[in-house]
Enzyme design. Structure first.
Site, mmCIF file in Angstrom:
data_model
loop_
_atom_site.group_PDB
_atom_site.id
_atom_site.type_symbol
_atom_site.label_atom_id
_atom_site.label_comp_id
_atom_site.label_asym_id
_atom_site.label_seq_id
_atom_site.Cartn_x
_atom_site.Cartn_y
_atom_site.Cartn_z
ATOM 1 N N SER A 63 -8.244 6.932 -13.324
ATOM 2 C CA SER A 63 -7.479 5.940 -13.798
ATOM 3 C C SER A 63 -7.942 5.606 -15.248
ATOM 4 C CB SER A 63 -7.485 4.647 -12.823
ATOM 5 O OG SER A 63 -6.793 4.873 -12.061
HETATM 6 N N1 SAH Z 1 -9.242 5.799 -7.788
HETATM 7 C C1 SAH Z 1 -9.115 6.923 -8.752
HETATM 8 C C2 SAH Z 1 -7.754 6.994 -9.039
HETATM 9 C C3 SAH Z 1 -6.843 8.122 -8.352
HETATM 10 S S1 SAH Z 1 -5.238 8.263 -8.637
HETATM 11 C C4 SAH Z 1 -10.014 6.834 -9.806
HETATM 12 O O1 SAH Z 1 -11.104 6.452 -9.528
HETATM 13 O O2 SAH Z 1 -9.601 6.844 -10.893
HETATM 14 C C5 SAH Z 1 -4.573 7.822 -7.263
HETATM 15 C C6 SAH Z 1 -4.673 8.523 -6.021
HETATM 16 O O3 SAH Z 1 -4.035 8.029 -4.959
HETATM 17 C C7 SAH Z 1 -4.484 10.131 -6.184
HETATM 18 O O4 SAH Z 1 -5.492 10.913 -6.086
HETATM 19 C C8 SAH Z 1 -3.579 10.422 -4.927
HETATM 20 O O5 SAH Z 1 -3.741 11.618 -4.460
HETATM 21 C C9 SAH Z 1 -3.917 9.212 -4.067
HETATM 22 N N2 SAH Z 1 -2.797 8.764 -3.079
HETATM 23 C C10 SAH Z 1 -1.435 8.721 -3.230
HETATM 24 N N3 SAH Z 1 -0.940 8.236 -2.146
HETATM 25 C C11 SAH Z 1 -1.866 7.952 -1.338
HETATM 26 C C12 SAH Z 1 -2.007 7.501 -0.027
HETATM 27 N N4 SAH Z 1 -0.733 7.148 0.743
HETATM 28 N N5 SAH Z 1 -3.285 7.433 0.600
HETATM 29 C C13 SAH Z 1 -4.401 7.894 0.141
HETATM 30 N N6 SAH Z 1 -4.239 8.226 -1.250
HETATM 31 C C14 SAH Z 1 -3.193 8.391 -1.798
#
Ligand code: SAH
Length: 215
Positions: A63
């Site tokens: 993010s």
């Molecule tokens: N927290 C991260 C952002 C990752 S983007 C950061 O530090 O920036 C969002 C993430 O959510 C992706 O890696 C995606 O694979 C995950 N995601 C999507 N649906 C999900 C679900 N149902 N359960 C767990 N993770 C999920």
């Protein structure tokens, strides 16, 4: 005392966070301390302090720093909480939340990313109070439930009921809700059995997959 954090990290704090209204000193301190570049794949590392989401592989992104800071600030953590993060990605937000709360359960649906998150947290020494699990976090994570705070890093069509069920009373949840193309960042509070929410800002996240996400 002025901390001797690297220049680009101090610039991020000042220009991207403080000037846009992030004032929680603990959030700023956590993001000043954590080496964000260590959570980003080598080929994208020049963008580690960019004012945008950055690719982390598997079609996912870390993010934008402002979003990570805003979500952490909206949870109003004091250091005693059990936190659930849905969507661990590369583990950066989990590391930030780990500095602000007592412990963090970070769930990631892509196994390769869960492994990367785990390795990043370990290598940077930020994972002592963070557990990473591979799985569908849209249906929560019973292991440590209920949680004082829940942060969802992917966009849902509606607030997942299972997550509301795993939120302690009192408790606070932040989640992007809306269409696939754009969403509102909701701050949901549970207090005396009552659920309320307000909209903090408009935003754009990758879709939440799984049982209570997009099929
Ligand atoms: N927290 C991260 C952002 C990752 S983007 C950061 O530090 O920036 C969002 C993430 O959510 C992706 O890696 C995606 O694979 C995950 N995601 C999507 N649906 C999900 C679900 N149902 N359960 C767990 N993770 C999920």
């Amino acid at each position: 005392m002025i901390p001797d954090w690297p220049e680009e990290r101090r610039q991020m704090l000042e220009k991207q966070l403080r000037r846009r209204g992030i004032h929680d000193a603990r959030v700023l301190e956590a993001m000043g301390r954590i080496p964000r570049e260590e959570f980003i794949p080598f080929e994208s590392r020049v963008l580690a302090y960019a004012d945008d989401p950055v690719p982390i592989g598997f079609g996912q992104t870390i993010s934008q720093p402002y979003m990570t800071a805003l979500m952490a600030e909206l949870l109003e953590l004091t250091g005693t909480e059990s936190v659930l993060e849905v969507g661990a990605g590369c583990g950066y937000a989990a590391a930030v939340l780990g500095k602000l709360a007592a412990r963090v359960m970070a769930v990631e649906i892509v196994p390769g990313l869960a492994r990367t998150a785990e390795a990043n947290l370990k290598r940077t020494g930020t994972g002592a109070n963070v557990e990473v699990r591979t799985g569908d976090g849209s249906v929560g994570c019973a292991e440590w439930a209920p949680y004082d705070a829940i942060s969802v890093a992917a966009a849902a069509p509606e607030i997942p009921l299972k997550l509301l069920g795993e939120l302690r009373d009192p408790g606070r949840l932040v989640i992007p809700v809306g269409a696939r193309s754009d969403q509102e960042l909701r701050v949901v509070t549970k207090r005396n059995g009552r659920i309320d929410y307000r909209v903090a800002t408009m935003c754009r996240f990758v879709p939440l997959r799984g049982g209570e996400g997009w099929h």
